[in-house]
Design an enzyme around this catalytic site. Structure first.
Site, PDB file in Angstrom:
ATOM      1  N   ASP A  45     -14.002   9.096  -2.820  1.00  0.00           N
ATOM      2  CA  ASP A  45     -15.009   8.145  -2.362  1.00  0.00           C
ATOM      3  C   ASP A  45     -14.333   6.782  -2.215  1.00  0.00           C
ATOM      4  O   ASP A  45     -13.218   6.576  -2.713  1.00  0.00           O
ATOM      5  CB  ASP A  45     -16.144   8.096  -3.392  1.00  0.00           C
ATOM      6  CG  ASP A  45     -17.236   7.130  -2.994  1.00  0.00           C
ATOM      7  OD1 ASP A  45     -17.571   7.068  -1.799  1.00  0.00           O
ATOM      8  OD2 ASP A  45     -17.761   6.423  -3.880  1.00  0.00           O
TER       9      ASP A  45
ATOM     10  N   ARG B  26     -19.852   7.247   7.111  1.00  0.00           N
ATOM     11  CA  ARG B  26     -21.269   7.560   7.316  1.00  0.00           C
ATOM     12  C   ARG B  26     -21.562   9.011   6.916  1.00  0.00           C
ATOM     13  O   ARG B  26     -22.218   9.755   7.644  1.00  0.00           O
ATOM     14  CB  ARG B  26     -21.689   7.302   8.761  1.00  0.00           C
ATOM     15  CG  ARG B  26     -21.493   5.881   9.236  1.00  0.00           C
ATOM     16  CD  ARG B  26     -22.189   4.877   8.356  1.00  0.00           C
ATOM     17  NE  ARG B  26     -23.644   4.973   8.422  1.00  0.00           N
ATOM     18  CZ  ARG B  26     -24.469   4.325   7.598  1.00  0.00           C
ATOM     19  NH1 ARG B  26     -23.959   3.580   6.622  1.00  0.00           N
ATOM     20  NH2 ARG B  26     -25.763   4.453   7.724  1.00  0.00           N
TER      21      ARG B  26
END
Length: 1012
Positions: A375, A685
């Site tokens: 992440d 996204r």
């Protein structure tokens, strides 16, 4: 009092979900589910069959030899897995049992989160998380809005604005119609609110009206919302992946080896059974005078007797597959996991957090990682923006000690005014009811303010401008806000100055190393502003083509601007992120960044952290529809041409969630070809479930690479659970990632040592443990098989039953256990400084077929030397004592057993590179213990034993000089070729690890402290 509320909810679901998260085990299904999971292991199932066979027929060994170890392994594993799941159960209870306020019978009552039902009206206070997916009904803010942060869902820390649907709950009577729950966080939702207050009307609801479970309320005292999706139907829960048992590559290799050894076992049992009946074809061997058959044996079925003999041989040889291997592996994993928590290099002093192991079953998998999926927000970055530099009227300024020298006031005023930042004070009622926030200025220092922004860049710039702009009580009236959008990449505000003039302030977002913002302004005359106001109001109230008309109005307004300057804001990276990514790249590990953040932000961070290089050829796949196929083909063709012309050029790929979904749906193989040829991949996204799908795509590809996922938020849980190894970061987005991970660390930089050092050590230790265990059991049981050729396959055991039981439990267990806990081929600092050594063990190198074949053939060769060496040196004509007493069956077996214990123990000593006092103690202590135990066991008549076959056997063996001579000769014969091989290969074909060992020893590394 809320006494007039009538609320009904209709959807496509026949049943309404309760607001509860579900765990893997429950108190009712733990035993059957855990037993099913454990007996999926081939070894456990095999030993269960052997145990049942021993119970059903008369076998050479007792059922206790298989039953007790099996029960021990099953029990220990069940306790360990049950404890780990109990910890997760407690974590889920914290969520399910969190107190919430709901409207019941017209008044607020406190209940638990798990009791919320669809249609309940819920009150949420500032800084609380939403317990379910809610439709916003009312807010305490005068404009009917509230601000939320969705960092735990999509990783974005900026504020988002939500709009309420009805301001007065006292008179609310309504019906909500909703669609089926969907997992996609970014998909358009279809909800409608039918009001019956004064007149019937239907209001369409959009994403701006929906508050998702897991998001947090900010800058708003309280809101009321109605629950539309609860429990496992909320978007957060739908993005969770059902947790499954993870199995390491080493365990899969063990199962493969087990099948091969099972084949060897079946071959030996079948061959022995066939040879037994071939030998007994002659009457003199079928029923010798000294062993007459009973009437029942003569009349028994030949087929049943054949099966019975086959099963008896199966039990006799079953020690070739030792259940003690699995006991030792479980102990090694459990005890070895403590080293991670004890490692001070993985301790973060600022947060007082140490590394945490949630699942010890995957320790060795840390040494096999080929892909890292990480992440961005909170994992690579600190979740903080820092103002770095700006340019004003062509002059560049850098921040030094928090101050700028020679700044221009107009530029800083523009930065201070052109934003949508909200201010919150420590006093909770400061902004309630639309009060004037500046009425408190004289009573507050700036330190009491807290900023909340829809963009993290805005917050960083306003905080920087706060320290630079001289305080003055000027009031500006905000007339219009021209919102930011991805196409214009800008936002503007139209203000009325204290003097009454009208001006436009504009910010333009650029993509560069820093997050760059260009600031400009434009002054309007009264006539110009009237035209601007008319165009904006006309566009915003248009019923058709509203977006197009707004774009035209924005283009008309945002022109003829005066450039004021530019700013550079850095998304602050965690310490040593760039060095960590580079170390992983040198170790042969590819890094993919999967983030829910915007494209520009994600690319900026990838460049600053070294994930993307400036010289890298970046391929972009963004907002693609039908042309996705052509674009992918163009990329592949372009890459092939460039690679042929210049092998040095590296490629990176940027893809967004929408394009990824299309690529995976229609052109998965082509997309994977592009990704595998790229040095770095950035996916932006991304919804949480999309992250898990990307991990699964790589995990299930033909190469079957080992994957690792690392993140810090609830939006990373699915990815963490999907990967072979999941690592949670103890960050600012809650503890859900940590709770659902296999390992937890405080900072991303610790990943380098976790993989390159701990992973390296764990893998070589357990790989050697597995190979050595099979080797020493081949040595153990092969002489038993050879002995059957000399006893007419009568199923006579070569070893005493006590030796059969204690060989793997006592005589040879401790040296390999200590080796598997402390062995280090090279110093930890060498492994960190030379990440390339990680490649030596990649792709399960130490458990591939070649090392497996070497250890297996070595075991068979040593076993043949044990048996025939003892047979030749201590044959029929060799007397044990001067009185002419001859060697017996148990003496011959004990000689072989003695040679075997010494040889397999010294073989492990030859494999040991890092010696500690504990290694010396268990190595020489195991040999000494065997001799001491044998002297006591054979030197005393034990009343509880049925037979005294071993009485005085070992004492007589040791009193023979020829026996000592045989022991020394056989041990040297077995180990000398192995020593020669090691010396030969080390000098002529040394590996990178062996070269590093020499360097380490020359530099005195083996004597330095700090080893794990």
């Amino acid at each position: 009092m809320l006494g007039l509320i009538l609320f009904s909810v209709f959807g496509d679901n026949s049943e309404l979900s309760e607001n509860r998260l579900i765990i893997f085990y429950t108190i009712w299904n733990f035993v059957p589910k855990n037993l099913f999971e454990q007996f999926r292991r081939i070894a456990n199932f095999y030993f269960l069959i052997i145990f049942l066979v021993q119970l059903m027929i008369d076998t050479p060994t007792s059922p206790v030899t298989s039953g007790l170890p099996l029960i021990f392994v099953i029990t220990v594993t069940a306790i360990k897995q049950g404890y780990e799941d109990w910890l997760r159960h407690n974590a889920d209870n914290e969520v399910n049992g969190a107190p919430v306020f709901v409207v019941r019978s017209g008044s607020l009552v406190q209940t638990r989160s798990k009791n919320i039902r669809v249609g309940d009206i819920v009150r949420v206070a500032k800084d609380e998380t939403f317990p379910a997916d809610l439709v916003l009904l009312s807010s305490d803010r005068a404009d009917g809005t509230c601000h939320i942060t969705t960092a735990s869902l999509d990783g974005e820390t900026n504020l988002k604005v939500c709009v309420c649907t009805h301001a007065h709950l006292e008179s609310l009577q309504a019906v909500v119609e909703c669609q089926q729950p969907e997992a996609d966080l970014y998909s358009t939702i279809h909800l409608s609110l039918c009001l019956f207050c004064v007149c019937s009307c239907v209001r369409p609801l959009g994403p701006e009206n929906l508050l998702l479970r897991g998001a947090r309320l900010k800058n708003t005292k309280e809101i009321f919302g109605v629950a539309v999706y609860t429990g496992m139907e909320s978007k957060m829960a739908l993005n969770y992946k059902c947790k499954s048992q993870k199995r390491s590559a080493v365990e899969k290799s063990m199962n493969t080896f087990l099948i091969i050894y099972l084949g060897i076992l079946l071959f030996e049992a079948i061959l022995s059974t066939i040879l037994k009946y071939a030998w007994q074809a002659e009457d003199k061997w079928d029923e010798p005078f000294y062993n007459q058959k009973t009437e029942q044996e003569r009349n028994s079925s030949p087929i049943l007797k054949f099966i019975s003999d086959f099963l008896a041989f199966l039990v006799l040889y079953n020690f070739i597959i030792p259940i003690s291997l699995y006991v030792t592996v479980e102990m090694q994993k459990f005890l070895g996991s403590f080293f991670i928590g004890w490692d001070l290099d993985l301790y973060h002093e600022e947060s007082d957090e140490k590394a945490q192991v949630n699942t010890s079953d995957l320790n060795e998998e840390l040494g096999q990682v080929e892909y890292v999926f990480t992440d961005k927000t909170g994992t690579l970055t600190e979740n903080e923006m820092q103002f770095r530099e700006c340019s004003i009227n062509g002059t560049k300024y850098r921040e030094v000690n928090g101050k700028l020298i020679g700044e221009e006031l107009l530029f800083l005023k523009a930065v201070s005014l052109c934003h949508t930042v909200q201010i919150s004070y420590d006093q909770p009622d400061c902004l309630v009811g639309g009060g004037d926030p500046f009425s408190h200025v004289n009573g507050f220092s700036s330190n009491h303010m807290e900023y909340y922004a829809s963009s993290p860049d805005e917050k960083a710039l306003v905080e920087a401008a706060k320290s630079e702009v001289p305080f003055c009580s000027l009031r500006y009236k905000l007339l219009h806000v021209l919102e930011f959008d991805a196409d214009r990449r800008r936002m503007s505000v139209i203000l009325q100055t204290p003097s009454g003039n009208t001006m436009l302030l504009r910010s333009v977002f650029l993509v560069n190393g820093l997050r760059t913002l260009v600031v400009a302004c434009r002054h309007f005359s009264p006539e110009e502003y009237i035209e601007v106001d008319r165009r904006l109001n006309s566009a915003r109230t248009a019923l058709q083509q509203r977006e197009e008309r707004l774009q035209e109005a924005f283009s008309y307004i945002e022109k003829d601007l005066q450039l004021l300057g530019a700013t550079g804001v850095e998304d602050k990276l965690q310490d040593k992120v760039q060095e960590t990514i580079e170390a992983l790249r040198l170790a042969g590990i590819k890094v993919w960044v999967l983030t829910g953040d915007k494209h520009e932000t994600a690319v900026s961070v990838s460049l600053s952290c070294g994930h993307f290089h400036r010289t890298m050829n970046i391929l972009e796949l963004l907002q693609q529809r039908g042309e996705c196929v052509i674009l992918l083909l163009t990329y592949v063709h372009h890459k092939n041409i460039v690679i042929k012309e210049d092998h040095v050029i590296q490629h990176g790929l940027v893809v967004d969630g929408a394009s990824l979904s299309l690529a995976l749906r229609e052109h998965e193989k082509l997309f994977m070809e592009v990704c595998k040829n790229c040095s770095a991949v950035l996916c932006c996204r991304m919804a949480p479930l999309q992250k898990a799908k990307v991990v699964r795509l790589l995990k299930t590809s033909p190469e079957k690479p080992i994957t690792l996922a690392i993140g810090d938020g609830a939006n990373d849980v699915s990815m963490i659970q999907e990967a072979h190894v999941g690592i949670g970061i103890m960050g600012k987005e809650g503890r859900q990632a940590v709770r659902n991970s296999d390992y937890a660390i405080a900072r991303f930089k610790f990943l380098a040592k976790l993989l390159l050092v701990h992973g390296h050590f764990y893998y070589i230790r357990i790989a050697t443990l597995v190979q050595y265990f099979f080797y020493k059991n081949v040595c153990f049981i092969t002489p038993q098989f050879l002995y059957q050729f000399f006893c007419l396959f009568s199923q006579q055991t070569l070893y005493d039953s006590v030796y059969l039981t204690l060989y793997n439990i006592c005589f040879t267990s401790l040296p390999i256990l200590v080796y598997s806990l402390f062995e280090q081929l090279v110093h930890p600092h060498v492994l960190q400084n030379k990440p390339g050594l990680y490649r030596d063990i990649s792709k399960n190198a130490l458990l591939s077929f070649r090392p497996f074949l070497y250890w297996t053939l070595l075991g068979f060769s040593h076993a043949f030397v044990f048996f025939f060496g003892s047979y030749i040196l201590m044959g029929e004509d060799t007397t044990l004592m001067g009185n002419g007493q001859m060697f017996g069956n148990w003496t011959f077996g004990t000689l072989i057993f003695t040679v075997m214990v010494i040889t397999v123990t010294l073989k492990l000593a030859l494999e040991t590179h890092f010696w500690t006092w504990m290694n010396h103690f268990v190595t020489w202590g195991s040999i000494a213990f065997y001799f001491i135990f044998s002297l006591f066991y054979g030197g005393i008549i034990w009343p509880f034993l049925h037979t005294q076959d071993m009485y005085f056997v070992f004492v007589q063996l040791l009193s023979s000089g020829s026996a000592w001579f045989a022991i020394i000769i056989i041990v040297i014969t077995c180990l000398f070729p192995d020593v020669v091989k090691k010396v030969f290969y080390r000098h002529l074909q040394p590996t990178s690890t062996e070269k590093s060992q020499v360097t380490d020893e020359l530099m005195g590394g083996s004597e330095s402290g700090g080893r794990i």
